[in-house]
Design an enzyme around this catalytic site. Structure first.
Site, PDB file in Angstrom:
ATOM      1  N   HIS A 151       0.797  -1.227   0.000  1.00  5.84           N
ATOM      2  CA  HIS A 151       0.000   0.000   0.000  1.00  5.84           C
ATOM      3  C   HIS A 151       0.834   1.283   0.000  1.00  5.84           C
ATOM      4  O   HIS A 151       0.290   2.388   0.109  1.00  5.84           O
ATOM      5  CB  HIS A 151      -0.922  -0.019   1.229  1.00  5.84           C
ATOM      6  CG  HIS A 151      -2.208   0.704   1.032  1.00  5.84           C
ATOM      7  ND1 HIS A 151      -2.617   1.741   1.837  1.00  5.84           N
ATOM      8  CD2 HIS A 151      -3.184   0.548   0.101  1.00  5.84           C
ATOM      9  CE1 HIS A 151      -3.789   2.186   1.421  1.00  5.84           C
ATOM     10  NE2 HIS A 151      -4.157   1.490   0.362  1.00  5.84           N
ATOM     11  N   LYS A 153       3.026   4.506  -1.201  1.00  7.34           N
ATOM     12  CA  LYS A 153       2.955   5.436  -2.344  1.00  7.34           C
ATOM     13  C   LYS A 153       4.160   6.359  -2.241  1.00  7.34           C
ATOM     14  O   LYS A 153       4.048   7.496  -1.762  1.00  7.34           O
ATOM     15  CB  LYS A 153       1.673   6.272  -2.311  1.00  7.34           C
ATOM     16  CG  LYS A 153       0.386   5.510  -2.562  1.00  7.34           C
ATOM     17  CD  LYS A 153      -0.454   5.483  -1.328  1.00  7.34           C
ATOM     18  CE  LYS A 153      -1.714   4.650  -1.557  1.00  7.34           C
ATOM     19  NZ  LYS A 153      -2.380   4.369  -0.268  1.00  7.34           N
ATOM     20  N   ASP A 158      17.067   9.349  -7.690  1.00  9.27           N
ATOM     21  CA  ASP A 158      18.527   9.318  -7.526  1.00  9.27           C
ATOM     22  C   ASP A 158      18.948   8.967  -6.104  1.00  9.27           C
ATOM     23  O   ASP A 158      20.075   9.290  -5.687  1.00  9.27           O
ATOM     24  CB  ASP A 158      19.145  10.664  -7.937  1.00  9.27           C
ATOM     25  CG  ASP A 158      19.040  10.900  -9.447  1.00  9.27           C
ATOM     26  OD1 ASP A 158      18.995   9.902 -10.187  1.00  9.27           O
ATOM     27  OD2 ASP A 158      18.986  12.062  -9.867  1.00  9.27           O
TER      28      ASP A 158
END
Ligand code: ZN
Length: 215
Positions: A151, A153, A158
């Site tokens: 779940h 996000k 870099d």
């Protein structure tokens, strides 16, 4: 009248030195401008009006006559952030169905940046998932193997910049829902997310799939 004798070599050096200084100043201004354009804010809020970010993805500035707005928004800011990747882009997002953001990821990959995607196995099977787009482009995608959701996000640019928040990379999230994204460069926080990404990347190695052994 004061005459200063300047030898041809010294004159040449002066011209070269001035040119280099001018060029350095030009690149400094351009870098600062690009840095500002990448993301003037540390927090982005969604939804945004339906806008097109295609001009940002073109290799050379071009006109897009799609009829949609091309003005700056949280979406264009997020797109610029992702496009700023030079070495690696690690994406760990529950739902990835946004054509805008998946196209951005494919462009980043096409520039030689190492892109890795982690997503949720249940939602990657739904219509609109961009996992197929990534795999056709040669981008490696890994996913969880159980009924609990992957779940997260977040994305790491870099290995230095963390982009995280409530936003799923979907049209509903970008153009419909109330969502937030924050941009973090704090090394301790970034390090913790890098470790989480690497742990999941290793855990979801296809060589460790256990589907076939489950009853
Ligand atoms: Zn357009």
């Amino acid at each position: 009248m004061l005459l200063i004798a300047v030898s041809p070599w010294r004159g040449l050096l002066l011209v070269v030195g001035f040119s280099l200084a001018a060029e350095g100043f030009y690149y400094l201004i351009r870098s600062l401008k690009r840095l500002y354009q990448q993301c003037p804010a540390q927090v982005l809020f969604f939804p945004v009006p339906v806008t097109c970010v295609r001009p940002l993805l073109l290799s050379s500035p071009g006109h897009c006559d799609c009829g949609l707005s091309h003005r700056e928004s949280a979406l264009s800011c997020l797109t610029r952030m992702l496009l700023s990747a030079r070495h690696s882009l690690d994406v760990c997002v529950f739902t990835i169905s946004s054509v805008e953001l998946s196209s951005t990821v494919v462009v980043v990959h096409s520039r030689g940046v190492r892109v890795r995607i982690i997503t949720d196995s249940d939602y990657m099977a739904l219509a609109g998932s961009q996992v197929g787009t990534f795999r056709r482009a040669g981008i490696e995608v890994r996913h969880d193997q159980d009924t609990n959701y992957m779940h997260h996000k977040f994305a790491l640019i870099d290995g230095l910049t963390l982009v995280t928040g409530s936003l799923n990379w979907s049209a509903q999230g970008i153009f419909g829902n109330k969502e937030n994204v924050i941009i973090i460069k704090n090394s301790d926080i970034v390090k913790a997310f890098k470790e989480e990404f690497e742990q999941l990347w290793n855990e979801y190695d296809p060589a460790k799939y256990s589907f076939s052994s489950k009853k």
